[in-house]
Design a protein around this motif. Structure first.
Motif, PDB file in Angstrom:
ATOM      1  N   ASN A 130       0.818  -1.209   0.000  1.00  0.00           N
ATOM      2  CA  ASN A 130       0.000   0.000   0.000  1.00  0.00           C
ATOM      3  C   ASN A 130       0.853   1.262   0.000  1.00  0.00           C
ATOM      4  O   ASN A 130       0.537   2.235  -0.683  1.00  0.00           O
ATOM      5  CB  ASN A 130      -0.939  -0.007   1.218  1.00  0.00           C
ATOM      6  CG  ASN A 130      -2.132  -0.927   1.020  1.00  0.00           C
ATOM      7  OD1 ASN A 130      -3.104  -0.554   0.393  1.00  0.00           O
ATOM      8  ND2 ASN A 130      -2.035  -2.139   1.540  1.00  0.00           N
ATOM      9  N   LYS A 176       0.836   3.992  -3.027  1.00  0.00           N
ATOM     10  CA  LYS A 176       0.477   5.379  -2.726  1.00  0.00           C
ATOM     11  C   LYS A 176       1.590   6.343  -3.106  1.00  0.00           C
ATOM     12  O   LYS A 176       1.344   7.401  -3.701  1.00  0.00           O
ATOM     13  CB  LYS A 176       0.145   5.515  -1.238  1.00  0.00           C
ATOM     14  CG  LYS A 176      -1.181   4.880  -0.846  1.00  0.00           C
ATOM     15  CD  LYS A 176      -1.431   5.008   0.650  1.00  0.00           C
ATOM     16  CE  LYS A 176      -2.738   4.325   1.042  1.00  0.00           C
ATOM     17  NZ  LYS A 176      -2.968   4.396   2.506  1.00  0.00           N
ATOM     18  N   LYS A 177       2.828   5.963  -2.786  1.00  0.00           N
ATOM     19  CA  LYS A 177       3.947   6.874  -3.071  1.00  0.00           C
ATOM     20  C   LYS A 177       4.197   7.003  -4.567  1.00  0.00           C
ATOM     21  O   LYS A 177       4.468   8.095  -5.068  1.00  0.00           O
ATOM     22  CB  LYS A 177       5.212   6.396  -2.360  1.00  0.00           C
ATOM     23  CG  LYS A 177       5.210   6.674  -0.866  1.00  0.00           C
ATOM     24  CD  LYS A 177       6.582   6.444  -0.255  1.00  0.00           C
ATOM     25  CE  LYS A 177       6.598   6.811   1.217  1.00  0.00           C
ATOM     26  NZ  LYS A 177       7.949   6.675   1.812  1.00  0.00           N
ATOM     27  N   LYS A 203       2.035   6.571  -6.949  1.00  0.00           N
ATOM     28  CA  LYS A 203       0.938   7.318  -7.553  1.00  0.00           C
ATOM     29  C   LYS A 203       1.121   8.817  -7.330  1.00  0.00           C
ATOM     30  O   LYS A 203       0.891   9.624  -8.230  1.00  0.00           O
ATOM     31  CB  LYS A 203      -0.401   6.867  -6.959  1.00  0.00           C
ATOM     32  CG  LYS A 203      -0.875   5.509  -7.465  1.00  0.00           C
ATOM     33  CD  LYS A 203      -2.141   5.063  -6.782  1.00  0.00           C
ATOM     34  CE  LYS A 203      -3.308   5.934  -7.144  1.00  0.00           C
ATOM     35  NZ  LYS A 203      -4.570   5.425  -6.550  1.00  0.00           N
ATOM     36  N   ARG A 204       1.557   9.179  -6.129  1.00  0.00           N
ATOM     37  CA  ARG A 204       1.698  10.597  -5.807  1.00  0.00           C
ATOM     38  C   ARG A 204       2.933  11.203  -6.466  1.00  0.00           C
ATOM     39  O   ARG A 204       2.872  12.245  -7.115  1.00  0.00           O
ATOM     40  CB  ARG A 204       1.777  10.775  -4.284  1.00  0.00           C
ATOM     41  CG  ARG A 204       1.828  12.253  -3.867  1.00  0.00           C
ATOM     42  CD  ARG A 204       1.808  12.398  -2.358  1.00  0.00           C
ATOM     43  NE  ARG A 204       3.025  11.893  -1.737  1.00  0.00           N
ATOM     44  CZ  ARG A 204       3.074  10.775  -1.022  1.00  0.00           C
ATOM     45  NH1 ARG A 204       1.974  10.056  -0.851  1.00  0.00           N
ATOM     46  NH2 ARG A 204       4.205  10.375  -0.481  1.00  0.00           N
ATOM     47  N   ASN A 219      -7.186   1.395  -8.040  1.00  0.00           N
ATOM     48  CA  ASN A 219      -5.831   1.803  -8.407  1.00  0.00           C
ATOM     49  C   ASN A 219      -5.593   1.700  -9.912  1.00  0.00           C
ATOM     50  O   ASN A 219      -4.447   1.676 -10.376  1.00  0.00           O
ATOM     51  CB  ASN A 219      -4.797   0.950  -7.657  1.00  0.00           C
ATOM     52  CG  ASN A 219      -4.717   1.303  -6.190  1.00  0.00           C
ATOM     53  OD1 ASN A 219      -4.297   2.400  -5.825  1.00  0.00           O
ATOM     54  ND2 ASN A 219      -5.144   0.388  -5.325  1.00  0.00           N
TER      55      ASN A 219
END
Length: 703
Positions: A502, A506-507, A509-510, A536
């Motif tokens: 996760n 998240k990282k 994607k950001r 996602n």
């Protein structure tokens, strides 16, 4: 998106509009771009005359797309008719209820079991159970038939069960799925509602056009992964039918992320039917080829069934134009193959071919007949693998709620497959025990195991296994972020509740602004898993792990799109760099450089003589060391960096070229360097690079 419907006015508008340029449409299709309705309409206006250039180009384009997606395999499927009793009164079918001529019968369960024994003994592994709308056969009987067939198939090598019946409820489909049903085929007959209503006005279960149109939604919603759509060509204008069929297929693709199976049988003569088809709606052989090719372009990943209502020559032409499966040993006269004599009640005209005859016909036309079940998921997979391995991607293997490394360590063959695909443009990130690195070491000779930040500073190999446990360090994540820009990263044995997974998602994607595409490979994901991956924007493949790796390995080694990156473009860069590097090495080499290169070749020679290491990938390491050693001897650090980068991308080439001849060529290069003979060093290096290229090309295209 919630409910499919047909707008006849919209179809009419597109068909009557000025056609688009055909070459433009074909170019778009060749790139597997989605065709819009104007594109389909333009293709439908092509004159299917063999002398027409547009028609020939269409067939050739469809043939290439079919080959790229399906290869040369043709799946042989056998239909088993259970009954020819029917409560409906479809005037175009000989089974209509009032046609009580001789030959009405249905299989008893004992007879059915004998038929299954007969078919499985002939190695059929995809069996379609065909029911007319017999009032004596309901969901209870269907469940019994399917359960018995599933048990029989599982006693052998497995297989797929198909169902062709009147539409059922979602609950009934779910019940049949629990018994082992894999495929449901439901033809709409005609997408033209007025014609449908007129033809079925005296039917019992086929009156409701919209209910039949929603059958595929109920199939997919029940959990069955393979649904078929289709029309009976000849009931109405084929241009309208094809436009509606494509619309339906694209709707299902968008709503369920599945490409439906497509059937396009033609209306044929049958025993004492009540229907006289209009001449203007009859579909010629060339029009059928046109239709098949258009569907292949419009729904490129759909599996198209070719009916053996057609003769063998036309069947071959239709397969070349896009077909994927055919029926073999077709029985449409009496239920069963061995328990009933041939009946005079013929549902339609049919050309029946025994499997051996069909195998020969296919083989003579460079097709590969197979009785293996059509692996519908691999159609998407084969075509997407080139995209996956362009980089900027993450491939999650078995990444569900309960997948663990233990699931994979039970079968070391999976790790052998992983080790093999490492030879091309791959990084593996795994949180697993030593079986993975041990397997890779055996297959390739060396790996770089990274478990914490300090390991990043001691990297000596381009085969990288990252083992992430309860946390990962900033330097390691920065390295992963860097790799995402150029590589495809393979995650093995994680589940979606893993905090690290996760965090990585998240990282990336950001920080990478959603430029990374995620792919999830798992079997029968749960609703929770599906929601996680869809949130996602992942592409999900519902496949078993080992077949996935088989397909992956084949495509990685042979796909021209992938190898354009690992071969054509990079090869010329490598050749020019190596020739410049060896020239400088011959000019500036020192005693230590010569000693280092001599040691490498001595180890290479010893490994070549050792049978235990001959079949491993250890040679790749010595070949790598030799060329890197030359780049170091050149005195130019840039050559060293470039050499490592190129070998990481071209590592398969070295593995395919290890031989005594390779050792001899290395020795000639070293001798020229020792004697500071730049001209001879460059000549031997050029000969060596050309030799390795020839070996590699021969491996891709066996002569």
């Amino acid at each position: 998106m919630n409910k499919f419907d047909i707008d006849p006015d919209e179809i009419k508008f597109h068909l009557e509009s000025k056609p688009k340029d055909i070459d433009e449409v074909l170019e778009k299709a060749e790139k597997l771009e989605r065709l819009d309705f104007e594109d389909i309409a333009a293709l439908l206006h092509i004159d299917p005359n063999p002398n027409n250039k547009d028609f020939s180009n269409l067939l050739e384009t469809a043939k290439r797309i079919r080959s790229d997606i399906l290869g040369n395999e043709i799946n042989l499927v056998v239909p088993l008719y259970i009954t020819n009793y029917c409560m409906n009164k479809c005037p175009y079918c000989a089974f209509y209820c009032n046609n009580y001529s001789k030959g009405r019968t249905r299989l008893t369960f004992d007879q059915y079991c004998k038929e299954i024994e007969y078919l499985t003994a002939k190695n059929f592994r995809t069996i379609e159970l065909v029911f007319s709308d017999d009032p004596e056969i309901g969901i209870k009987e269907m469940t019994k038939y399917i359960e018995h067939l599933r048990n029989k198939l599982e006693q052998g090598e497995g297989g797929m069960i198909g169902l062709n019946s009147s539409p059922l409820s979602q609950e009934d489909y779910r019940s049949l799925k629990s018994m082992g049903l894999d495929i449901v085929l439901s033809w709409q007959e005609t997408y033209h509602k007025r014609t449908y209503d007129e033809l079925h006005k005296e039917c019992v279960s086929k009156k409701d056009f919209q209910y039949r149109l929603g059958t595929q939604d109920r199939i997919y919603n029940s959990g069955i992964r393979n649904a078929g759509i289709g029309v009976l060509l000849g009931l109405y204008d084929f241009k309208f039918e094809v436009m509606a069929l494509v619309q339906h297929g694209l709707f299902l693709r968008e709503k369920f992320d599945r490409f439906p199976i497509v059937g396009i049988p033609r209306l044929k003569e049958a025993s004492r039917t009540l229907f006289q088809p209009e001449q203007k709606y009859q579909v010629s052989d060339n029009q059928l080829k046109l239709i098949t090719a258009i569907i292949r372009l419009a729904l490129p990943y759909s599996h198209i069934f070719i009916s053996t209502r057609e003769n063998k020559d036309l069947i071959i032409d239709l397969l070349k134009a896009g077909g994927g499966s055919i029926s073999a040993a077709l029985c449409s006269v009496a239920p069963g193959y061995i328990t009933h004599k041939k009946s005079e009640l013929n549902q339609f005209e049919v050309f029946s071919y025994e499997p051996a005859e069909m195998e020969q016909i296919l083989g003579n036309n460079k097709f590969i007949p197979t009785y293996d079940p059509p692996f519908f998921d691999h159609i998407n997979l084969k075509s997407l693998i080139p995209e996956i391995f362009k980089g900027n991607a993450a491939l999650f293997i078995g990444s569900g709620l309960t997948s663990t490394v233990t699931d994979y360590t039970r079968n070391s063959s999976i790790f052998k497959k992983i080790a093999d695909i490492l030879t091309i443009k791959n990084i593996i990130i795994a949180n697993c025990d030593s079986i993975l690195e041990d397997t890779i070491k055996h297959r390739r000779g060396r790996i770089n195991l990274i478990q914490e930040d300090k390991d990043m500073l001691e990297m000596e190999s381009d085969t990288n296994v990252y083992k992430i446990h309860s946390s990962f360090d900033p330097l390691m994540f920065n390295k992963l972020e860097e790799l995402f820009f150029t590589r495809t990263i393979l995650f093995v044995g994680y589940n979606i509740n893993d905090d690290n997974i996760n965090a990585i998602i998240k990282k990336t994607k950001r920080r990478l602004e959603n430029r990374v595409q995620y792919y999830a490979i798992m079997r029968d994901p749960t609703e929770v898993e599906l929601r996680f991956w869809k949130s996602n924007n992942a592409i999900i493949f519902n496949v078993d792990i080992e077949p996935f790796f088989d397909i992956l390995t084949e495509k990685l080694r042979t796909d021209p799109i992938i190898n354009r990156y690992t071969f054509n473009a990079l090869w010329e860069v490598r050749k020019q760099m190596e020739m410049s590097s060896v020239s400088l090495a011959a000019r500036y080499r020192g005693i230590r450089d010569i000693e280092a290169l001599e040691t490498i070749l001595e180890r290479f020679k010893e490994a070549l003589q050792d049978e235990k290491t001959r079949e491993t990938g250890i040679f790749w390491g010595y070949d790598f060391d030799f060329h890197v050693g030359i780049s170091l001897a050149s005195g130019n650090s840039s050559f060293y960096d470039i050499c490592r980068l190129l070998y990481r991308s071209l590592s398969t080439l070295s593995r395919q070229a290890q031989s005594k001849e390779t050792l001899k060529q290395h020795e000639e290069i070293l001798d020229a360097i020792k004697n500071k003979d730049e001209e001879r060093a460059v000549k031997h290096m050029e000969d060596h690079i050309d030799y390795v290229r020839e070996i590699w090309e021969r491996g891709l295209n066996p002569r």
